[in-house]
Design a protein around this motif. Structure first.
Motif, short mmCIF file in Angstrom:
data_model
loop_
_atom_site.label_atom_id
_atom_site.label_comp_id
_atom_site.label_asym_id
_atom_site.label_seq_id
_atom_site.Cartn_x
_atom_site.Cartn_y
_atom_site.Cartn_z
N LEU A 9 -34.26 77.54 -58.96
CA LEU A 9 -33.10 78.00 -58.23
C LEU A 9 -33.02 79.52 -58.24
CD1 LEU A 9 -30.54 75.52 -59.84
CD2 LEU A 9 -31.77 75.21 -57.68
N GLN A 10 -32.63 80.08 -57.12
CA GLN A 10 -32.42 81.52 -57.04
C GLN A 10 -31.43 81.84 -55.94
OE1 GLN A 10 -36.09 83.64 -55.77
NE2 GLN A 10 -36.95 81.61 -55.49
N GLY A 11 -30.91 83.06 -55.94
CA GLY A 11 -29.95 83.46 -54.92
C GLY A 11 -28.71 82.60 -54.93
N PRO A 12 -28.17 82.29 -53.75
CA PRO A 12 -26.94 81.50 -53.65
C PRO A 12 -27.06 80.10 -54.25
CG PRO A 12 -27.42 82.58 -51.56
CD PRO A 12 -28.63 82.76 -52.42
N ALA A 13 -28.30 79.60 -54.38
CA ALA A 13 -28.50 78.26 -54.94
C ALA A 13 -28.29 78.22 -56.44
CB ALA A 13 -29.91 77.76 -54.61
N MET A 14 -28.23 79.39 -57.09
CA MET A 14 -28.04 79.46 -58.54
C MET A 14 -26.55 79.30 -58.86
SD MET A 14 -30.56 82.38 -60.13
CE MET A 14 -29.58 82.54 -61.61
N THR A 15 -26.13 78.07 -59.05
CA THR A 15 -24.74 77.78 -59.41
C THR A 15 -24.72 76.85 -60.62
OG1 THR A 15 -24.56 75.80 -58.02
CG2 THR A 15 -24.05 77.94 -56.98
N THR A 16 -23.60 76.84 -61.31
CA THR A 16 -23.45 75.94 -62.46
C THR A 16 -23.64 74.49 -62.03
OG1 THR A 16 -21.91 77.49 -63.51
CG2 THR A 16 -21.87 75.21 -64.28
N ASP A 17 -23.04 74.12 -60.92
CA ASP A 17 -23.14 72.72 -60.45
C ASP A 17 -24.58 72.35 -60.16
OD1 ASP A 17 -20.44 72.39 -60.68
OD2 ASP A 17 -20.00 72.62 -58.52
N ALA A 18 -25.34 73.25 -59.54
CA ALA A 18 -26.73 72.96 -59.20
C ALA A 18 -27.58 72.80 -60.45
CB ALA A 18 -27.29 74.05 -58.30
N VAL A 19 -27.36 73.66 -61.45
CA VAL A 19 -28.13 73.57 -62.69
C VAL A 19 -27.81 72.26 -63.42
CG1 VAL A 19 -28.51 74.59 -64.96
CG2 VAL A 19 -28.33 76.06 -62.94
N ILE A 20 -26.53 71.93 -63.53
CA ILE A 20 -26.14 70.70 -64.22
C ILE A 20 -26.66 69.47 -63.49
CG2 ILE A 20 -24.17 69.25 -64.85
CD1 ILE A 20 -22.62 71.84 -65.45
N ALA A 21 -26.58 69.48 -62.17
CA ALA A 21 -27.09 68.35 -61.39
C ALA A 21 -28.57 68.14 -61.63
CB ALA A 21 -26.82 68.59 -59.91
N MET A 23 -30.31 69.09 -64.27
CA MET A 23 -30.49 68.66 -65.65
C MET A 23 -30.29 67.16 -65.81
SD MET A 23 -28.53 71.87 -67.52
CE MET A 23 -28.28 71.02 -69.08
N PHE A 24 -29.35 66.60 -65.04
CA PHE A 24 -29.05 65.17 -65.16
C PHE A 24 -29.71 64.32 -64.07
CE2 PHE A 24 -25.73 67.02 -67.78
CZ PHE A 24 -25.65 66.12 -68.84
N GLY A 25 -30.57 64.96 -63.27
CA GLY A 25 -31.30 64.19 -62.27
C GLY A 25 -30.47 63.76 -61.10
N ARG A 26 -29.47 64.57 -60.76
CA ARG A 26 -28.60 64.23 -59.64
C ARG A 26 -28.72 65.30 -58.56
NH1 ARG A 26 -24.44 63.89 -63.79
NH2 ARG A 26 -23.52 65.75 -62.82
N ALA A 27 -28.31 64.96 -57.34
CA ALA A 27 -28.24 65.94 -56.27
C ALA A 27 -27.01 66.79 -56.50
CB ALA A 27 -28.16 65.26 -54.92
N ALA A 28 -27.11 68.10 -56.23
CA ALA A 28 -25.97 69.01 -56.43
C ALA A 28 -24.87 68.69 -55.43
CB ALA A 28 -26.43 70.44 -56.27
#
Length: 247
Positions: free
Chosen positions: A228-240, A242-247
């Motif tokens: 992830l980089q730029g606007p895609a770097m969000t807490t929700d995206a990282v957590i998703a 990590m848990f194998g889910r779509a952000a």
């Protein structure tokens, strides 16, 4: 740095059944590693440092058109790749030694003059990093255990920087340090990147990675499942991720 370096991981497999990883960490870049504990990010970092051997693939440092393969920790250090361990008490400091000895132990040859160690040269080198990192220590000859945890961490960072690395690998570098020390370290890491150093930061805190890094590699089951980089770097995206889910 006049001759930018790149750290390559080519077809790297760190656990049986994992997907081969191809990664390039460039000069001036701060790359974060995130994931649930035990999902491969620490093993990946230790493999980059030559502390772990991959099941397949290779790690190498490219500089000036030539490449050095990193097969163990000694070769990593020789290639100007430095590593800051996670547990400073168990694998970082030498608790019976002084602040100065803990700083200089990896760069003894820098202080040699005509076959003898120059105490003055060693002290001068330490003063440079003490000022740069704002190390609060009563005296260089004080036991390192008399320092706060944050200042012990700064001494370990000074030891790593004294190697003059092109790549700095940081394993949870702000773990157990106070807020003021944390922000000093952030400023140092940003300055190092601006000067051309490549940094890889494993952190247990997502907010820290988002604040500090240019991009983040998220690990799950010993695979990199998101870059992830730029606007895609969000807490929700990282957590998703990590848990194998779509952000």
């Amino acid at each position: 740095m006049s001759d930018p370096a790149r750290l390559h991981a080519r077809d790297l497999v760190i656990r049986r059944g994992a997907t081969p990883t191809v990664e390039e960490i460039r000069s001036g870049e701060i790359v974060g590693l995130a994931g649930l504990d035990g999902h491969g990010q620490e093993r990946f970092l230790e493999t980059l440092a030559g502390l772990q051997k991959p099941l397949a693939g290779a790690v190498s440092l490219e500089r000036g058109g030539s490449e050095t393969r990193i097969t163990d920790f000694r070769k990593a250090v020789a290639a100007h790749v430095a590593y800051l361990p996670r547990d400073r008490r168990a694998t970082g400091i030498f608790p019976t030694q002084s602040v100065l000895d803990n700083f200089a132990i990896s760069t003894v040859s820098e202080d040699a003059r005509f076959g003898f160690i120059s105490a003055g040269q060693r002290a001068r080198r330490y003063e440079v990093y003490r000022d740069r990192l704002s190390i609060a220590a009563p005296r260089p000859d004080a036991a390192i255990t008399t320092l706060s945890g944050g200042n012990q961490q700064k001494v370990l960072l000074a030891r790593a920087l004294a190697l003059k690395p092109d790549v700095l690998l940081l394993n949870d570098p702000t773990r157990g340090v106070d807020v003021a020390t944390r922000h000093v370290l952030y400023d140092v890491f940003r300055d190092l990147a601006r000067d051309g150093m490549a940094l890889v930061v494993l952190s247990s805190e997502i907010e820290e990675i988002l604040l500090l890094c240019h991009r983040v590699l998220v690990f799950r089951d010993h695979d990199i499942v998101a870059n992830l980089q730029g606007p895609a770097m969000t807490t929700d995206a990282v957590i998703a991720a990590m848990f194998g889910r779509a952000a």
